[in-house]
Write an enzyme that holds these catalytic residues in place. Sequence first.
Site, PDB file in Angstrom:
ATOM      1  N   ARG A 225       0.597  -1.269  -0.007  1.00 34.96           N
ATOM      2  CA  ARG A 225      -0.136  -0.010  -0.089  1.00 34.96           C
ATOM      3  C   ARG A 225       0.862   1.247  -0.049  1.00 34.96           C
ATOM      4  O   ARG A 225       1.710   1.291   0.717  1.00 34.96           O
ATOM      5  CB  ARG A 225      -0.973   0.033   1.137  1.00 34.96           C
ATOM      6  N   GLU A 254      -3.709   8.060  -5.223  1.00 32.00           N
ATOM      7  CA  GLU A 254      -4.095   7.207  -6.410  1.00 32.00           C
ATOM      8  C   GLU A 254      -5.356   7.662  -7.114  1.00 32.00           C
ATOM      9  O   GLU A 254      -6.349   7.978  -6.267  1.00 32.00           O
ATOM     10  CB  GLU A 254      -4.408   5.724  -6.199  1.00 32.00           C
ATOM     11  N   HIS A 273      -1.756   0.248  -9.812  1.00 31.17           N
ATOM     12  CA  HIS A 273      -2.204  -0.421  -8.983  1.00 31.17           C
ATOM     13  C   HIS A 273      -3.079  -1.793  -9.619  1.00 31.17           C
ATOM     14  O   HIS A 273      -4.285  -1.890  -9.452  1.00 31.17           O
ATOM     15  CB  HIS A 273      -3.469   0.400  -8.080  1.00 31.17           C
TER      16      HIS A 273
END
Length: 307
Positions: A225, A254, A273
């Site tokens: 993360r 993000e 991601h």
Amino acid sequence: FELERLGVHDSVEAVFPPSELADFLADLPLEVGVIGDDEIAACDAVVTLEYREAFLEVDWVHSIQAGVDRFPFDEFEADDVVLTNSTGIHDRWVGETVAGYLLSFARRLHDHVANQQERRWDQPEWDEGFTLSGTTACVLGTGTLGSGVAEVLGSLGVRVTGVRRSAAPVPGFEEVYATEDLLEAVADADFVIVTLPLTDETRHLVDADVFEAMRGDAYFVNVGRGPVVDEAALIDALESGTIEGAALDVFETEPLPEESPLWELDEVIVTPHCAAFTEDYFRAIGDIVHENVSRLESGEEFYNRVV
Ligand code: NAD
């Protein structure tokens, strides 16, 4: 509680078509359909990527991700909502993505792809390429992701060490360090790879001191993360040459903002991601939901229960 209606929230669209999962679950003895925000309240259970406040009205929420740091655990607890996650499925998927990053650095593939965009025939310097065999990777987190990374990298001849809360051994890791010995653990590694969840303890665990402790020719990888890493310190370390490069799938913000310097640094690979994306994703989620529906029916504890 009893299940009559299970909704596949349309936020899963970012990872796979919601209808694929709804079709996969069609044999369950309940009504299954794809839902938007206004239909959440009509469901007993929801399978989702994102969090919505309306989820506090249902009985059971299943996250299609392993990381559930966006969900307010206290409120789930207070409102008696069960939360389950999808840990256990991303091992080889993310492991192969990490192997891809490492192979790119070792065999200069990212340079060649960049050159190809410009129709440029540009051979690397004689001493730029290296082989993964015989290198060392230090993996922070020895759970599903960490073990998958260890398995795939191990098969490429990489020596894999791990960092976890206690130094007790874990299969697949040649050596295991406790988190308090993090600086010692990363010191000799060619690659430092983060597979940690985001918790109060792991937020900014990887900071300037960690980059300082790494070798100058080492690469950093984050598939856990974003906020586990102090991103400003990472950018400093890359720009100053404290470390050689990085491959990053997750970020403090993000999508990664357009103005981030990470987009343009030479030895940095940015992926959006998607380290775990595969065509099999919806089936693996479907299997967990099936398992939990049958456990609910037979009165057993939920699999992968978080709250
Ligand atoms: P997991 O629960 O199997 O493993 C997490 C590991 O981290 C456990 O071994 C745990 O002991 C360890 N850990 C937790 N706190 C720690 C600490 N303070 N110090 C050292 N070790 C600690 O979960 P997983 O399935 O391996 O997923 C891990 C995380 O990776 C998820 O929470 C998610 O945030 C992230 N993830 C990212 C992607 C992606 O697409 N990039 C995909 C799946 C998971």
